[in-house]
Enzyme design. Structure first.
Site, PDB file in Angstrom:
ATOM      1  N   CYS A  11     -61.212 -46.450 -55.682  1.00  0.00           N
ATOM      2  CA  CYS A  11     -61.968 -47.606 -56.202  1.00  0.00           C
ATOM      3  C   CYS A  11     -63.201 -47.938 -55.358  1.00  0.00           C
ATOM      4  CB  CYS A  11     -61.064 -48.821 -56.312  1.00  0.00           C
ATOM      5  SG  CYS A  11     -59.613 -48.500 -57.309  1.00  0.00           S
ATOM      6  N   HIS A  40     -64.953 -55.372 -56.478  1.00  0.00           N
ATOM      7  CA  HIS A  40     -64.167 -54.447 -57.283  1.00  0.00           C
ATOM      8  C   HIS A  40     -63.217 -55.271 -58.151  1.00  0.00           C
ATOM      9  CE1 HIS A  40     -61.618 -51.305 -58.595  1.00  0.00           C
ATOM     10  NE2 HIS A  40     -60.605 -51.618 -57.805  1.00  0.00           N
ATOM     11  N   ASN A  59     -59.137 -52.587 -64.480  1.00  0.00           N
ATOM     12  CA  ASN A  59     -59.591 -51.878 -63.275  1.00  0.00           C
ATOM     13  C   ASN A  59     -60.065 -50.480 -63.677  1.00  0.00           C
ATOM     14  OD1 ASN A  59     -59.804 -50.452 -60.889  1.00  0.00           O
ATOM     15  ND2 ASN A  59     -57.872 -51.153 -60.041  1.00  0.00           N
TER      16      ASN A  59
HETATM   17  N1  ACO Z   1     -45.122 -57.599 -67.466  1.00  0.00           N
HETATM   18  C1  ACO Z   1     -44.099 -58.417 -67.207  1.00  0.00           C
HETATM   19  N2  ACO Z   1     -43.428 -58.401 -66.054  1.00  0.00           N
HETATM   20  C2  ACO Z   1     -43.825 -57.517 -65.121  1.00  0.00           C
HETATM   21  C3  ACO Z   1     -44.884 -56.627 -65.341  1.00  0.00           C
HETATM   22  C4  ACO Z   1     -45.550 -56.676 -66.576  1.00  0.00           C
HETATM   23  N3  ACO Z   1     -46.590 -55.886 -66.873  1.00  0.00           N
HETATM   24  N4  ACO Z   1     -45.063 -55.857 -64.241  1.00  0.00           N
HETATM   25  C5  ACO Z   1     -44.133 -56.265 -63.346  1.00  0.00           C
HETATM   26  N5  ACO Z   1     -43.388 -57.251 -63.880  1.00  0.00           N
HETATM   27  C6  ACO Z   1     -42.268 -57.977 -63.284  1.00  0.00           C
HETATM   28  C7  ACO Z   1     -41.603 -57.182 -62.189  1.00  0.00           C
HETATM   29  O1  ACO Z   1     -40.649 -56.285 -62.726  1.00  0.00           O
HETATM   30  C8  ACO Z   1     -40.970 -58.276 -61.368  1.00  0.00           C
HETATM   31  O2  ACO Z   1     -39.794 -58.669 -61.997  1.00  0.00           O
HETATM   32  P1  ACO Z   1     -38.484 -59.070 -61.134  1.00  0.00           P
HETATM   33  O3  ACO Z   1     -38.907 -60.266 -60.308  1.00  0.00           O
HETATM   34  O4  ACO Z   1     -37.471 -59.371 -62.165  1.00  0.00           O
HETATM   35  O5  ACO Z   1     -38.184 -57.866 -60.301  1.00  0.00           O
HETATM   36  C9  ACO Z   1     -41.978 -59.415 -61.486  1.00  0.00           C
HETATM   37  O6  ACO Z   1     -42.768 -59.146 -62.631  1.00  0.00           O
HETATM   38  C10 ACO Z   1     -42.861 -59.565 -60.270  1.00  0.00           C
HETATM   39  O7  ACO Z   1     -43.368 -58.296 -59.944  1.00  0.00           O
HETATM   40  P2  ACO Z   1     -44.347 -58.096 -58.739  1.00  0.00           P
HETATM   41  O8  ACO Z   1     -44.722 -56.660 -58.664  1.00  0.00           O
HETATM   42  O9  ACO Z   1     -43.769 -58.727 -57.530  1.00  0.00           O
HETATM   43  O10 ACO Z   1     -45.583 -58.965 -59.257  1.00  0.00           O
HETATM   44  P3  ACO Z   1     -46.891 -59.364 -58.488  1.00  0.00           P
HETATM   45  O11 ACO Z   1     -47.079 -60.810 -58.571  1.00  0.00           O
HETATM   46  O12 ACO Z   1     -46.992 -58.701 -57.154  1.00  0.00           O
HETATM   47  O13 ACO Z   1     -48.001 -58.727 -59.423  1.00  0.00           O
HETATM   48  C11 ACO Z   1     -49.455 -56.819 -59.505  1.00  0.00           C
HETATM   49  C12 ACO Z   1     -48.031 -57.338 -59.649  1.00  0.00           C
HETATM   50  C13 ACO Z   1     -50.293 -57.465 -60.601  1.00  0.00           C
HETATM   51  C14 ACO Z   1     -49.441 -55.317 -59.677  1.00  0.00           C
HETATM   52  C15 ACO Z   1     -50.013 -57.217 -58.126  1.00  0.00           C
HETATM   53  O14 ACO Z   1     -49.109 -56.885 -57.103  1.00  0.00           O
HETATM   54  C16 ACO Z   1     -51.334 -56.559 -57.863  1.00  0.00           C
HETATM   55  O15 ACO Z   1     -52.299 -56.771 -58.541  1.00  0.00           O
HETATM   56  N6  ACO Z   1     -51.421 -55.777 -56.797  1.00  0.00           N
HETATM   57  C17 ACO Z   1     -52.640 -55.100 -56.455  1.00  0.00           C
HETATM   58  C18 ACO Z   1     -52.583 -53.772 -57.057  1.00  0.00           C
HETATM   59  C19 ACO Z   1     -53.892 -53.298 -57.600  1.00  0.00           C
HETATM   60  O16 ACO Z   1     -54.761 -54.034 -57.948  1.00  0.00           O
HETATM   61  N7  ACO Z   1     -53.968 -51.994 -57.707  1.00  0.00           N
HETATM   62  C20 ACO Z   1     -55.083 -51.375 -58.308  1.00  0.00           C
HETATM   63  C21 ACO Z   1     -55.569 -50.263 -57.514  1.00  0.00           C
HETATM   64  S1  ACO Z   1     -56.065 -50.698 -55.910  1.00  0.00           S
HETATM   65  C22 ACO Z   1     -57.323 -51.625 -56.097  1.00  0.00           C
HETATM   66  O17 ACO Z   1     -58.068 -51.366 -56.984  1.00  0.00           O
HETATM   67  C23 ACO Z   1     -57.472 -52.752 -55.220  1.00  0.00           C
END
Ligand code: ACO
Length: 330
Positions: A117, A257, A287
């Site tokens: 990214c 980003h 993204n």
């Molecule tokens: N829909 C519904 N529920 C979901 C989904 C979905 N799409 N995805 C995950 N969940 C659930 C999980 O299973 C979990 O359930 P549980 O509590 O019963 O186990 C719950 O939601 C919480 O999951 P987390 O992964 O803890 O959620 P979080 O608040 O961390 O959000 C996310 C997840 C959006 C991926 C976040 O961690 C994030 O954005 N991280 C950065 C990752 C990123 O941006 N990567 C891109 C590449 S790197 C970059 O570009 C920076």
């Protein structure tokens, strides 16, 4: 008589998004998720998806044509092409070679650059170095990715996040104008297991098992990525401002980003910038890795959000981990 120092002048930008739109409600029909979950956790409402026969080089080509038009130059004037991507058409030849062929160019050097990214920021740093050294005069720099093609569409943890698109910038050597005031890039490969594609490379070549186990798609520890992204993006933003000799209050618009609205808000808070100075288009793009900052910059220019003379900062973070920022005078 001493020659004046060469600077990198931006001649034009362009962007291209595939036509097909995938909304959160479309996703609700195929995986267990909700528009409410995706919007509140990421800020994403919809993303663009390329067709099966529409490759990264096709998006790059269309964005390049736009940038060439904005720059008012012909492809023949370009003397180097750089394509930042992690979703090349093929392992090799490079996507830059496919783009060169589409632009009907011969013999100029072209290559791909892989920094996930942060790819476009790495690209600006590279293009700037080539220009300031006097090696190349006019560079076509692309950020293009089709993350939809390396996404596991059954994994709700990742598939809601990504989209496809391409942006292009044309830079030229100039003794009078210098639009790239600073570039700062960094990386830490010890985080390589937090965001990656396990198979397909020499560590784990493609075979029937890697395909069945879906090891050719993005694997991510979302929370860990989130935690690392915020301080690294804040650091990059501050370093690039320091290197530019400018003050943070002079930056008219921050273009981060577009990975997650919550990451963007946390970075803005950390560097003390209010959200009205931060450009957001993640709701309609998702993204798109290497393409996010350049397509956002192009949109900010074309919609008049920034004017000639304004200071803008692009900041990115991605797999590797890699990070970087650049301060630009439009
Ligand atoms: N829909 C519904 N529920 C979901 C989904 C979905 N799409 N995805 C995950 N969940 C659930 C999980 O299973 C979990 O359930 P549980 O509590 O019963 O186990 C719950 O939601 C919480 O999951 P987390 O992964 O803890 O959620 P979080 O608040 O961390 O959000 C996310 C997840 C959006 C991926 C976040 O961690 C994030 O954005 N991280 C950065 C990752 C990123 O941006 N990567 C891109 C590449 S790197 C970059 O570009 C920076």
């Amino acid at each position: 008589m001493m020659n004046k120092k060469l600077g990198a002048k931006i001649l034009g930008t362009g962007a291209y998004f595939p036509k097909k739109i995938l909304t959160n409600s479309d996703l609700e029909k195929v995986i267990e998720t909700s528009d409410e979950w995706i919007s509140s956790r990421t800020g994403i409402k919809e993303r663009r998806l390329s067709e099966k026969n529409e490759y990264t080089s096709d998006l790059a080509y269309k964005a390049s044509l736009e940038a060439l038009k904005a720059a008012n130059i012909t492809p023949e004037e370009i003397d180097l092409i750089l394509v930042a991507t992690i979703t090349p058409d093929m392992f090799f030849p490079s996507t830059a070679c496919f783009l060169q062929k589409k632009l009907n160019l011969r013999s100029i050097p072209v290559f791909d650059l892989s920094a996930a990214c942060s790819g476009f920021i790495y690209g600006i740093a590279t293009a700037r170095a080539f220009i300031e050294s006097g090696l190349y005069e006019k560079i076509l720099l692309i950020g293009a990715d089709e993350l939809s093609k390396i996404t596991d569409w059954t994994d709700r943890n990742t598939c809601v996040l990504f989209g496809d698109g391409a942006g292009a910038m044309i830079l030229t050597a100039s003794e009078e104008d210098n639009n790239i005031l600073s570039t700062y890039i960094g990386a830490d490969g010890s985080y390589s297991d937090l965001l990656f594609i396990p198979a397909g490379g020499t560590a784990n070549p493609a075979n029937i098992d890697t395909v069945n186990e879906k090891l050719h798609t993005i694997k991510m520890k979302g929370r860990d990525v989130f935690k690392a992204a915020v301080p690294k993006m804040a650091l990059a933003a501050q370093k690039a401002i320091e290197l530019s000799g400018q003050k943070i209050e002079n930056i008219r618009l921050f273009i981060p980003h577009q990975a997650n609205i919550r990451i963007i808000e946390a970075v803005a808070k950390k560097i003390g910038v209010s959200m009205d100075r931060v450009f957001i288009n993640i709701h309609k793009t998702g993204n798109i890795s290497s393409a996010t900052t350049i397509t956002a910059l192009d949109e900010a220019i074309k919609t008049g959000k920034i004017q000639k003379g304004d200071l803008v900062e692009l900041v990115a973070f991605g797999g590797g981990f890699t990070w970087g920022a650049t301060v630009i005078r439009i």
